[in-house]
Scaffold this active site. Structure first.
Site, short mmCIF file in Angstrom:
data_model
loop_
_atom_site.label_atom_id
_atom_site.label_comp_id
_atom_site.label_asym_id
_atom_site.label_seq_id
_atom_site.Cartn_x
_atom_site.Cartn_y
_atom_site.Cartn_z
N SER A 39 0.86 -1.18 0.00
CA SER A 39 0.00 0.00 0.00
C SER A 39 0.90 1.23 0.00
O SER A 39 2.00 1.21 0.52
CB SER A 39 -0.94 0.00 1.20
OG SER A 39 -0.21 0.17 2.40
N ASP A 40 0.43 2.27 -0.64
CA ASP A 40 1.16 3.53 -0.71
C ASP A 40 0.74 4.38 0.47
O ASP A 40 -0.35 4.94 0.49
CB ASP A 40 0.84 4.23 -2.03
CG ASP A 40 1.54 5.58 -2.15
OD1 ASP A 40 1.98 6.12 -1.12
OD2 ASP A 40 1.63 6.08 -3.27
N ALA A 41 1.62 4.45 1.47
CA ALA A 41 1.25 5.14 2.71
C ALA A 41 0.85 6.58 2.43
O ALA A 41 -0.06 7.13 3.04
CB ALA A 41 2.41 5.10 3.69
#
Lengths: 579, 579
Positions: free
Chosen positions: B98-100
């Site tokens: 996931s792209d924080a």
């Protein structure tokens, strides 16, 4: 509104038909029989609640199915919707009608049936075998008679007689409850019908409804209300017609009882009223412009009536031009033909110009919004439309309608609705400025995702301040009713009605829900200089969501209750913690 | 394409990342982080198959999640999609990133987290507790570090260590398979990288890819190919830039290796080449028009390059103007600013005018389609874009690209895609004629739901006739492979490549399915005057649907196999009965 409509119709043992069930409202590609994208959560969150209210709460005796597919399941055969949700979950006991004229063609168009030759394109047995077990009980004739297959299908063992019995019992149950077995002919006698149709009190009520429904969008320098002694040039190709829409009796647009905007203004005005059509609705021909400009120049004020139009179903299906109505889809929401330029030509005369949109859908003309002295929205009127319009224009009735739909800046900025799902929604709007300069943004590059006029918007000749927003409780359980209270003051010198709106915002939820939802509203009269207390009851049970397991639940936590004059013009709020 | 890309990248033990998983392609309101309407059938029918091909068939070692909600379920927490479908159904064993920088903001924007003050707006514990159990294994940094909470959450008993172990094992499995434990630094040495980057063979391959990708939309009176001895006026604000798009290395649009259209034309031409910019991309200023018109008048032919443009991510997020790219949404697909009028001014000189659209999305300018002598579509090029364009314009390479997207007449006629679901789709198109006359229709009133250029469309300098469409079998089971065969003849005097396309239509289905789907294609060279036999294999197992119980099944019955030159230009067919 649907609840009260059903209750009213059925109070005289006439069956209402709630249609089209369900999720039919967002077909794509401009096709009103097209597919709809959507999941079960959207169906339950957005589309079903109003049906449940009209069907179950009001006790409707009939439902008509829809003519689309929702996530690939055609309404004609949606056993999940019709048998599981409608019957098992909701407990609906009466009958569901299918429109044979539509469903049989759709069976073919959807590729659900084996379709045959041009002369006999429908496999009507397949329609029956699909529709009847999946909840369709009665076929409304539309030139085909698929249910005529029933005896043969039962005889051949293809259709269980129990399915037929079920359909019959659902219809009989409604007829018993309607009292048709005790009183099979409840209609009025011919004599009674003459005195019951079109009495003065109905005409008066119609006029009131018209005036109450009009929405004032712009009113610069208090251009409205008009003085009754002013000389007025009524202009525009929709000034001398009554724009009834398409679901009307054949040729009712030509009913001599209809009051056009010109007639309404003429009969209310005490000054000189002239009329210049300017152009046809359906043409770019501007040869009528000079006469229209001259009429405006000779008057104190111009009232220009333009918009979108429809026709009765006969004319519509004959193919006569229209820009709104059943099977009529547009690729632009701007004014058609020369109408936009006509408005511009009149505004450019320098005379105060009141623009009236007479339409069945939003019109997107930001230039007019900016440059017209006043802008009035009249959705499809009835016969008293012109009188209701005159009542508002001259101030006999202060406008109090609010938009039930958002108006976008342009068709390219659709969809635009106030209850969009929570999202990382940025707005970095751009614009093409009046002098043509490009002002670049990103959402959108040269436009805005925000509405030109938002849901719930509408001006008055009065104005209103809101104060003392309070809630009867700030902690609640899901079974509670909470009362939102607000003081509304009218500091202006004229009386006016205001529609106070309550929007509820779920602060924190396990799934993505609408950013807020209208949960109550009330129209109140506030006399000049006075203050009224407004109370609106809210059922906490309606604040729920369909969770990840598709269970309806009112989740614990905070809900902000906003009180405002529109979905954007929020004036105060309080927070309720559901425990 | 994604399958081969993943295979290619991973063949050197570099992990591909397939993103964004999944159903992220149709957000509404012009918002690329917005909600998507859709049901599970649409997800499985339309969005998941290409992911399954790229992930499971190609063996991708990594996936990145998406930043939207699908039917109200945010991708960050879609356990159904990530754990049930991806892991249990498909058997994916590696890690999901996931792209924080996006998911934590979305957690707040979606109202899934309790969000705090401006300075610390994210409840990063909530992000971790939501993401990790629902299939997110690794956080790609983006300025926030939600997974730093893990030790504390485990200690506090809020997070099961088994969930952490699962995430770690998924990542380690990929690293083991990539051989990183045997060979942790597989990169090239500095010396080797100098000889491996940008060698002549890569430059040549890039130039070939450019020429093969260009789509010829119009070519009246064989305007193209141009004579190399012709004098050419290159015109337009996109003629002297290289329009790389936004997912490129910082400032790579200024790389001196880039070849602009002007440079490509100049280096291939043997005649005089002049350049006049005419206008800026971002302005309505027409002060450059006279010079551009003069340049066209002085030349044998004008090549006008206009379109939509982007910038590298740094420039884009700085807010510099662009009409395409990440977070850039438009409300109109027409040319921006003075570009459309520039094209018109050049066409009106009477000189043969070749218009080149350089763009990252369709351009909707029906007037140009009608009035330009030739129209060429070049989607975002790489550095060799200008040379590839020149190769096509001068006929060194015959154009053979086909559109992978339909071009609508106007933004108001969206959506428009060839694989729309079966429906009662009527087309009764209207139009605003060239002289301004309104020709009324109903779908749409003054436009058409049909595309201006359909999916699969593209012209050649050659032309092709199709004959003898045959199928290797006309009855089949769901496990069979069928070969579609067709003879393609090039009766023209020039060689050319054709992309032969196979569309499969399910004649009769239990749910509503796409009206047809592209199931195979092949690009073939057909020399002047010759005929080639083209064979395309079709897996019957791919002809299934997700039935009313959401089971994948290839239903028995007839399927029509269409062979054609585009989704509209179908040239022949055969029928397969699945038994």
């Amino acid at each position: 509104m649907a609840y009260n409509y059903v209750k009213g119709v059925q109070s005289l043992n006439v069956s209402a038909t709630v249609k089209h069930f369900a999720g039919f409202s967002a077909p794509e590609q401009g096709l009103n029989t097209g597919p709809v994208h959507g999941g079960e959560r959207e169906l339950r969150t957005t589309w079903l609640p109003s049906f449940k209210r009209a069907i179950m709460d009001a006790g409707a005796w009939n439902i008509m199915g829809a003519y689309h597919s929702y996530d690939g399941i055609p309404s004609i055969s949606d056993g999940h919707l019709q048998e599981t949700i409608l019957r098992e979950e909701w407990g609906y006991k009466y009958w569901l009608t299918s429109d044979a004229g539509a469903t049989d063609r759709l069976c073919c168009a959807f590729k659900l049936c084996r379709c045959k030759t041009q002369d006999a394109p429908i496999d009507s047995e397949a329609v029956t075998l699909m529709a009847l077990p999946n909840g369709n009980d009665v076929e409304m004739g539309g030139g085909s008679y698929n249910y005529a297959n029933i005896p043969q299908l039962v005889e051949q063992g293809k259709l269980d007689i129990k399915v037929v019995d079920r359909a019959v019992s659902r219809q009989l149950r409604a007829k018993f409850e309607m009292g048709l077995f005790e009183n099979p002919y409840p209609g009025l006698s011919m004599n009674a019908s003459q005195s019951s149709i079109h009495p003065d009190e109905h005409v008066r009520l119609a006029r009131t409804l018209e005036a109450e429904s009009i929405v004032l969008l712009e009113n610069k320098n208090a251009t409205l209300p008009l003085s009754k002694s002013a000389s007025i040039a009524v202009i525009g190709p929709m000034g001398n017609i009554t724009n009834l829409g398409d679901y009307v009796v054949y040729r009712s647009q030509y009913n001599p009882a209809n009051v056009s905007p010109l007639q309404g203004i003429t009969s209310t005005s005490e000054g000189k009223v002239t009329f210049a059509q300017g152009c046809e609705r359906w043409s770019n021909d501007k040869s009528g412009f000079p006469a229209a400009v001259a009429a405006a120049q000779a008057a104190d004020v111009a009232v220009v009536v333009v918009g979108t139009w429809s026709r009765d179903q006969n004319e519509l299906w004959q193919g006569l031009n229209a820009t709104t109505g059943e099977h009529v889809d547009v690729a632009s929401l701007s004014l058609v033909g020369a109408m936009g330029e006509l408005v511009q030509a009149i505004i450019e005369t320098g005379k105060p110009t009141v623009v009236v949109y007479s339409s069945g859908k939003p019109v997107t003309e930001p230039w007019i919004s900016k440059n017209a002295a006043a802008l009035v929205q009249q959705f499809y009127p009835g016969e008293q439309g012109g009188n209701g319009l005159a009542d508002v224009l001259f101030g006999d009735v202060a406008p109090s309608g609010k938009l039930s739909v958002s108006f976008p800046y342009d068709v390219g900025t659709l969809p635009v609705y106030y209850d969009y799902l929570n999202s990382g929604r940025p707005t970095d709007a751009g614009a093409i400025l009046a002098d043509g300069t490009l002002s670049f943004g990103h959402q959108y590059v040269l436009n805005s995702p925000q509405p030109l006029y938002e849901f719930g918007y509408g001006l008055s000749y009065a104005n209103f301040t809101y104060s003392n927003v309070t809630l009867s409780k700030t902690t609640a359980s899901a079974s509670d009713t909470i009362t939102a209270m607000v003081s509304v003051t009218n500091p202006s010198p004229v009386d006016g009605k205001e529609v106070v709106q309550v929007y509820v915002q779920d602060v924190y939820a396990s799934v993505v829900v609408p950013n807020m939802e209208l949960k109550g509203f009330k129209k109140v009269m506030v006399k000049a200089g006075e203050t009224v207390q407004v109370s609106i009851d809210l059922d906490v049970s309606k604040w729920g969501l369909w969770d990840s397991k598709m269970q309806y639940v009112v989740e614990k936590g905070d809900f902000v209750v906003h009180v405002g004059a529109s979905s954007k013009d929020l004036r105060g709020n309080g927070t309720v913690t559901v425990a």
